[in-house]
Design a protein around this motif. Structure first.
Motif, PDB file in Angstrom:
ATOM      1  N   VAL A 136       0.831  -1.205   0.000  1.00 39.79           N
ATOM      2  CA  VAL A 136       0.000   0.000   0.000  1.00 39.79           C
ATOM      3  C   VAL A 136       0.866   1.255   0.000  1.00 39.79           C
ATOM      4  O   VAL A 136       0.570   2.230  -0.705  1.00 39.79           O
ATOM      5  CB  VAL A 136      -0.973  -0.012   1.207  1.00 39.79           C
ATOM      6  CG1 VAL A 136      -1.548   1.363   1.470  1.00 39.79           C
ATOM      7  CG2 VAL A 136      -2.105  -0.998   0.943  1.00 39.79           C
ATOM      8  N   ARG A 137       1.954   1.232   0.743  1.00 38.10           N
ATOM      9  CA  ARG A 137       2.836   2.397   0.756  1.00 38.10           C
ATOM     10  C   ARG A 137       3.565   2.550  -0.584  1.00 38.10           C
ATOM     11  O   ARG A 137       3.780   3.672  -1.056  1.00 38.10           O
ATOM     12  CB  ARG A 137       3.814   2.314   1.924  1.00 38.10           C
ATOM     13  CG  ARG A 137       3.121   2.496   3.285  1.00 38.10           C
ATOM     14  CD  ARG A 137       4.108   2.643   4.430  1.00 38.10           C
ATOM     15  NE  ARG A 137       4.977   3.775   4.216  1.00 38.10           N
ATOM     16  CZ  ARG A 137       6.299   3.702   4.158  1.00 38.10           C
ATOM     17  NH1 ARG A 137       6.912   2.550   4.305  1.00 38.10           N
ATOM     18  NH2 ARG A 137       7.032   4.774   3.955  1.00 38.10           N
ATOM     19  N   MET A 138       3.953   1.438  -1.197  1.00 40.81           N
ATOM     20  CA  MET A 138       4.522   1.507  -2.550  1.00 40.81           C
ATOM     21  C   MET A 138       3.496   2.084  -3.526  1.00 40.81           C
ATOM     22  O   MET A 138       3.832   2.941  -4.358  1.00 40.81           O
ATOM     23  CB  MET A 138       4.916   0.101  -3.019  1.00 40.81           C
ATOM     24  CG  MET A 138       6.194  -0.438  -2.456  1.00 40.81           C
ATOM     25  SD  MET A 138       6.465  -2.114  -3.109  1.00 40.81           S
ATOM     26  CE  MET A 138       8.145  -2.427  -2.553  1.00 40.81           C
ATOM     27  N   LEU A 139       2.265   1.615  -3.423  1.00 37.66           N
ATOM     28  CA  LEU A 139       1.202   2.090  -4.314  1.00 37.66           C
ATOM     29  C   LEU A 139       0.993   3.589  -4.150  1.00 37.66           C
ATOM     30  O   LEU A 139       0.898   4.324  -5.147  1.00 37.66           O
ATOM     31  CB  LEU A 139      -0.090   1.326  -4.018  1.00 37.66           C
ATOM     32  CG  LEU A 139      -1.354   1.784  -4.749  1.00 37.66           C
ATOM     33  CD1 LEU A 139      -1.178   1.723  -6.260  1.00 37.66           C
ATOM     34  CD2 LEU A 139      -2.545   0.932  -4.311  1.00 37.66           C
ATOM     35  N   ALA A 140       0.940   4.049  -2.904  1.00 33.78           N
ATOM     36  CA  ALA A 140       0.762   5.489  -2.663  1.00 33.78           C
ATOM     37  C   ALA A 140       1.931   6.285  -3.243  1.00 33.78           C
ATOM     38  O   ALA A 140       1.742   7.370  -3.817  1.00 33.78           O
ATOM     39  CB  ALA A 140       0.605   5.759  -1.168  1.00 33.78           C
ATOM     40  N   SER A 141       3.143   5.747  -3.131  1.00 34.07           N
ATOM     41  CA  SER A 141       4.319   6.426  -3.679  1.00 34.07           C
ATOM     42  C   SER A 141       4.229   6.529  -5.205  1.00 34.07           C
ATOM     43  O   SER A 141       4.563   7.567  -5.798  1.00 34.07           O
ATOM     44  CB  SER A 141       5.588   5.668  -3.264  1.00 34.07           C
ATOM     45  OG  SER A 141       6.748   6.332  -3.708  1.00 34.07           O
ATOM     46  N   ILE A 142       3.751   5.461  -5.846  1.00 39.55           N
ATOM     47  CA  ILE A 142       3.587   5.473  -7.301  1.00 39.55           C
ATOM     48  C   ILE A 142       2.509   6.475  -7.709  1.00 39.55           C
ATOM     49  O   ILE A 142       2.683   7.251  -8.667  1.00 39.55           O
ATOM     50  CB  ILE A 142       3.231   4.057  -7.808  1.00 39.55           C
ATOM     51  CG1 ILE A 142       4.421   3.104  -7.612  1.00 39.55           C
ATOM     52  CG2 ILE A 142       2.813   4.083  -9.273  1.00 39.55           C
ATOM     53  CD1 ILE A 142       4.080   1.635  -7.817  1.00 39.55           C
ATOM     54  N   LEU A 143       1.392   6.465  -6.997  1.00 41.51           N
ATOM     55  CA  LEU A 143       0.298   7.401  -7.318  1.00 41.51           C
ATOM     56  C   LEU A 143       0.743   8.850  -7.145  1.00 41.51           C
ATOM     57  O   LEU A 143       0.403   9.722  -7.955  1.00 41.51           O
ATOM     58  CB  LEU A 143      -0.913   7.101  -6.439  1.00 41.51           C
ATOM     59  CG  LEU A 143      -1.577   5.719  -6.650  1.00 41.51           C
ATOM     60  CD1 LEU A 143      -2.598   5.450  -5.552  1.00 41.51           C
ATOM     61  CD2 LEU A 143      -2.230   5.628  -8.024  1.00 41.51           C
ATOM     62  N   GLU A 144       1.528   9.099  -6.093  1.00 41.89           N
ATOM     63  CA  GLU A 144       2.061  10.460  -5.882  1.00 41.89           C
ATOM     64  C   GLU A 144       3.005  10.852  -7.015  1.00 41.89           C
ATOM     65  O   GLU A 144       2.989  12.001  -7.486  1.00 41.89           O
ATOM     66  CB  GLU A 144       2.789  10.531  -4.542  1.00 41.89           C
ATOM     67  CG  GLU A 144       1.860  10.560  -3.339  1.00 41.89           C
ATOM     68  CD  GLU A 144       2.609  10.411  -2.027  1.00 41.89           C
ATOM     69  OE1 GLU A 144       3.854  10.309  -2.054  1.00 41.89           O
ATOM     70  OE2 GLU A 144       1.940  10.389  -0.967  1.00 41.89           O
ATOM     71  N   ALA A 145       3.833   9.893  -7.454  1.00 45.53           N
ATOM     72  CA  ALA A 145       4.754  10.164  -8.563  1.00 45.53           C
ATOM     73  C   ALA A 145       3.994  10.492  -9.848  1.00 45.53           C
ATOM     74  O   ALA A 145       4.508  11.191 -10.721  1.00 45.53           O
ATOM     75  CB  ALA A 145       5.680   8.970  -8.789  1.00 45.53           C
ATOM     76  N   ALA A 146       2.760   9.996  -9.947  1.00 48.36           N
ATOM     77  CA  ALA A 146       1.916  10.290 -11.110  1.00 48.36           C
ATOM     78  C   ALA A 146       1.186  11.620 -10.970  1.00 48.36           C
ATOM     79  O   ALA A 146       0.392  11.991 -11.843  1.00 48.36           O
ATOM     80  CB  ALA A 146       0.895   9.171 -11.300  1.00 48.36           C
ATOM     81  N   GLY A 147       1.435  12.325  -9.862  1.00 47.71           N
ATOM     82  CA  GLY A 147       0.820  13.632  -9.662  1.00 47.71           C
ATOM     83  C   GLY A 147      -0.587  13.570  -9.093  1.00 47.71           C
ATOM     84  O   GLY A 147      -1.319  14.567  -9.121  1.00 47.71           O
ATOM     85  N   LEU A 148      -0.968  12.414  -8.554  1.00 48.48           N
ATOM     86  CA  LEU A 148      -2.320  12.254  -8.011  1.00 48.48           C
ATOM     87  C   LEU A 148      -2.335  12.578  -6.521  1.00 48.48           C
ATOM     88  O   LEU A 148      -1.375  12.305  -5.798  1.00 48.48           O
ATOM     89  CB  LEU A 148      -2.797  10.816  -8.223  1.00 48.48           C
ATOM     90  CG  LEU A 148      -2.981  10.406  -9.689  1.00 48.48           C
ATOM     91  CD1 LEU A 148      -3.032   8.889  -9.830  1.00 48.48           C
ATOM     92  CD2 LEU A 148      -4.265  11.026 -10.246  1.00 48.48           C
ATOM     93  N   ARG A 149      -3.448  13.150  -6.082  1.00 48.01           N
ATOM     94  CA  ARG A 149      -3.638  13.401  -4.649  1.00 48.01           C
ATOM     95  C   ARG A 149      -4.099  12.090  -4.012  1.00 48.01           C
ATOM     96  O   ARG A 149      -5.164  11.573  -4.359  1.00 48.01           O
ATOM     97  CB  ARG A 149      -4.687  14.493  -4.433  1.00 48.01           C
ATOM     98  CG  ARG A 149      -4.286  15.854  -4.996  1.00 48.01           C
ATOM     99  CD  ARG A 149      -5.444  16.823  -4.996  1.00 48.01           C
ATOM    100  NE  ARG A 149      -6.560  16.342  -5.820  1.00 48.01           N
ATOM    101  CZ  ARG A 149      -7.730  16.959  -5.951  1.00 48.01           C
ATOM    102  NH1 ARG A 149      -7.954  18.093  -5.309  1.00 48.01           N
ATOM    103  NH2 ARG A 149      -8.683  16.458  -6.726  1.00 48.01           N
TER     104      ARG A 149
END
Length: 480
Positions: A136-149
């Protein structure tokens, strides 16, 4: 109910019983009270902390009953429970007999999302016996890298209720869900979800492996885009087959080998996607290098692939997968490298509190001095020891149930030297590290991967890991 639809409940005057104080019960009681519900909180404990929490809620006009979590208050129309309360508690049996619904904190959050005037963010959900928090933390890091809130929420320690009702607006949520939470979340419908693995755990709570697996499988119900499963764990794929999903939802596998169509996998040290590409029969999209995963242990690469699959299901570009994995830093006590002393690596995986997690940890190293033991929680160790025997230089055992591991070693790895520490005080860790250091040879890894819970000797696995790191640092000073 589709994943984007928002449930509307008229809470005004509704009699709701909240079972349990703590990180989920208190926000639930407050949220329901603010919406006009008549809230009664029941709690088994009646200690100083519980009394202080009760006083805060009572000041708002919420009724709190301490020391009695067994009796269903009269007029109850709904029970909202903390995830840890077992399904066979008298309160729940009484509710079932009275025809009263029982929701968990996740169900309540799902029902309340989008009711504060903000658009409800889709959920990307992760469950499994091991690896949930990291994924889940990896996923959040990827989503943040994509510019998503986004935010990593749920069983990870950040309240889902706070996430769906707070001021912050999100594009998507990365949600960790335990089997307890899923048991009480009948309406949850995620955008996409992953079951990372299945191994016996919490069977005292669920009653059987079948019931445990069924609760994990609830995460797939009503998925709209992707059901992500572990190709190396057929039980996870079976849960996908059994799920009732939205039309067009796809089964997406992840594997540490070469991926087939509709899978993510590894080719020549590269994480690749053959699921979310135009021609998955003939094409593969490079996502990241294995070296971008921190640490690049096999089970952690599997976590990264699962996170990548969920992100890709949400439309995230390959570059963001790479950047998010590079930016990710694992939590403490999860295969954490503490020090190298005399060409011996010392690694803290105190979070490996069951045999499944420890199996993955042991598989990450070639020659190991293994420090293990604690509270077994009903586990058996024969399969774990059989699989790891060839990798073991030696074993140091400590904790209340160490004899169970020693007996498995005698049966399946009799040639491996074992040090049995007959003490359960916290100072035993220093002695364990000294014994391990004497056994270790250059190139070995001294690995704390207890395969047991910590509460016989330590407050939690964090304290156990800290004791190990302190003991390693003390050993380093003596060796200097």
């Amino acid at each position: 109910m589709g994943s984007q639809e928002v449930s509307t409940v008229d809470w005004q005057g509704k009699h709701v019983t909240v079972a349990g104080l703590g990180v989920s019960g208190i926000p639930a009681a407050r949220a329901l009270h603010e919406r006009g519900a008549i809230v009664t909180v029941v709690n088994d404990g009646d200690d100083e902390r519980a009394r202080a929490q009760a006083a805060e809620l009572e000041a708002l006009g919420i009724t709190v009953r301490l020391g009695d979590g067994a009796t269903l208050p009269p007029s109850t129309e709904l029970v909202v429970t903390a995830p840890g309360w077992q399904p066979d508690k008298p309160l729940f049996l009484a509710a079932a007999e009275a025809g009263v619904d029982i929701w968990g904190d996740v169900e309540l959050a799902w029902r309340l999302r989008g009711t504060n005037g903000r658009e409800a963010a889709p959920w990307l959900a992760v469950t499994g016996t091991n690896g949930k928090t990291t994924t889940v933390r990896m996923l959040a890091s990827i989503l943040e890298a994509a510019g998503l809130r986004t935010a990593a929420v749920g069983n990870i320690g950040v309240s889902l209720l706070d996430a769906v009702l707070g001021e912050q607006e999100y594009d998507v949520l990365a949600v960790e869900l335990s089997s307890y939470q899923l048991h009480w979340a009948p309406s949850l419908r995620a955008h996409s979800a992953a079951v990372l693995n299945l191994a016996p755990d919490h069977l005292d709570w669920h009653g059987s492996m079948e019931a445990y697996a069924a609760d994990k499988g609830r995460v797939y119900e009503g998925n709209t885009v992707a059901c992500v499963y572990n190709a190396a764990d057929p039980a996870t794929e079976e849960l996908v087959r059994e799920a009732d999903v939205e039309e067009g939802c796809r089964a997406i596998g992840f594997t540490l080998g070469t991926p087939g169509p509709s899978q993510l996998g590894v080719v020549d040290g590269i994480l690749v996607d053959r699921a979310f590409v135009a021609n998955r029969q003939k094409q593969a999209q490079e996502l990241a290098e294995v070296s971008d995963v921190n640490p690049p242990a096999p089970h952690n690469i599997a976590n990264a692939l699962a996170a990548a699959a969920l992100a890709r299901a949400f439309g995230v570009e390959p570059a963001a997968v790479r950047d998010g994995l590079r930016a990710f830093r694992p939590d403490a006590h999860r295969i954490e490298h503490v020090a190298d002393i005399g060409e011996v690596a010392y690694v803290d995986d105190s979070k490996a509190t069951n045999t499944h997690a420890t199996e993955a940890s042991l598989a990450a190293y070639d020659s190991i001095v293994w420090i293990a033991g604690g509270l077994a929680k009903g586990a058996t160790f024969d399969e774990l020891v059989t699989g790891a025997a060839k990798r073991l230089r030696g074993v140091v055992l400590m904790g209340a149930d160490r004899a169970l591991i020693r007996e498995a070693l005698t049966r399946h790895a009799p040639e491996v030297p074992v040090v049995d520490l007959d003490r359960t005080d916290t100072g035993a860790m220093s002695e364990a590290v000294e014994h391990a250091a004497r056994i270790a040879r250059p190139g070995d890894t001294v690995l704390l991967a207890p395969a047991c819970a910590s509460m016989d000797m330590f407050t939690n696995y964090n304290k156990r890991g800290e004791a190990f790191a302190d003991a390693v640092r003390a050993h380093a000073e003596k060796s200097a």
